[in-house]
Design a protein around this motif. Structure first.
Motif, PDB file in Angstrom:
ATOM      1  N   LYS A 151      84.265  45.006  56.373  1.00 61.10           N
ATOM      2  CA  LYS A 151      84.820  45.312  55.054  1.00 61.10           C
ATOM      3  C   LYS A 151      83.704  45.623  54.053  1.00 61.10           C
ATOM      4  O   LYS A 151      83.847  46.496  53.193  1.00 61.10           O
ATOM      5  N   LYS A 152      82.588  44.900  54.188  1.00 56.70           N
ATOM      6  CA  LYS A 152      81.439  45.161  53.319  1.00 56.70           C
ATOM      7  C   LYS A 152      80.881  46.558  53.582  1.00 56.70           C
ATOM      8  O   LYS A 152      80.546  47.296  52.657  1.00 56.70           O
ATOM      9  N   SER A 189      83.281  49.266  52.256  1.00 57.76           N
ATOM     10  CA  SER A 189      83.217  49.290  50.793  1.00 57.76           C
ATOM     11  C   SER A 189      81.996  50.080  50.336  1.00 57.76           C
ATOM     12  O   SER A 189      82.062  50.880  49.391  1.00 57.76           O
ATOM     13  N   GLN A 209      81.924  53.697  48.337  1.00 59.66           N
ATOM     14  CA  GLN A 209      81.150  53.801  47.100  1.00 59.66           C
ATOM     15  C   GLN A 209      80.259  55.042  47.130  1.00 59.66           C
ATOM     16  O   GLN A 209      80.156  55.782  46.152  1.00 59.66           O
TER      17      GLN A 209
END
Length: 205
Positions: free
Chosen positions: A63-64, A67, A71
């Motif tokens: 998930k990191k 993300s 971005q």
């Protein structure tokens, strides 16, 4: 976030550091509990075994990563740049957390349900990002695809297939060496260019 969620997040963060440094095989639940100044009983309350904690760590990292990818995609309006960015970020996270992909997993007779769920989640998230890249490129008139999600699935499956072509040890389940990961990434970039050129050619005809 309530106390239960905070404690769970802290356990995952602590386990991530230890797994990333020592790998899953050389890490015990006792060591993680000691790092957190928790009793083993309380640790097992949150995670019944090491595999369930490992799965939670992989989900946290995934998930990191996605993300971070999203971005970076915000200011990109070129499909080739966007897909290459995704491949670069995947490689960067793989190298940073390489010890998480423990060779000890190859001794498992079958994939635990928790890990299978996380692998499916990663695949779904990646398809969603790729489909969005293709959809936006389609709307800009850069490429032509009637079904961006299907195109994303085909492209992702092709990228995954490259992993097995590069593996030196064909008996290894799914964990290449760092050098092999780098080689796979380079091949995936070439595939991305060929794939997108094909969608551009389709638009012209």
């Amino acid at each position: 976030m309530d106390n239960h969620d905070k404690k769970r997040a802290l356990i995952i963060e602590t386990a991530t550091k230890r797994f990333a440094h020592f790998g899953i095989a050389k890490t015990t639940m006792t060591e993680i509990a000691k790092d957190l100044s928790l009793s083993k009983a309380l640790l097992y309350y949150y995670f019944p075994d090491k595999i369930s904690l490992y799965a939670a760590v992989l989900e946290h990292i995934a998930k990191k990563m996605f993300s971070k990818i999203k971005q970076g995609l915000q200011d990109m309006d070129n499909s080739e740049e966007a897909v290459l960015h995704l491949i670069d970020m995947r490689l960067a996270f793989t190298m940073k957390y390489y010890n998480l992909f423990d060779q000890g997993l190859n001794s498992l007779n079958e994939m635990p349900d928790e890990l299978a769920r996380v692998i499916q989640l990663v695949s779904d998230l990646e398809i969603k990002i790729l489909a969005d890249i293709f959809k936006k490129a389609n709307e800009r008139g850069e490429i032509l695809t009637e079904d961006p999600t299907q195109a994303a699935e085909i492209f992702l499956n092709a990228m995954i297939g490259m992993r097995f072509c590069v593996l030196k040890d064909k008996k290894v389940m799914f964990i290449p060496t760092k050098e092999e990961f780098d080689e796979i990434s380079k091949m995936q970039k070439k595939l991305a260019i060929i794939f997108l050129n094909g969608l551009r050619f389709q638009k012209q005809h």
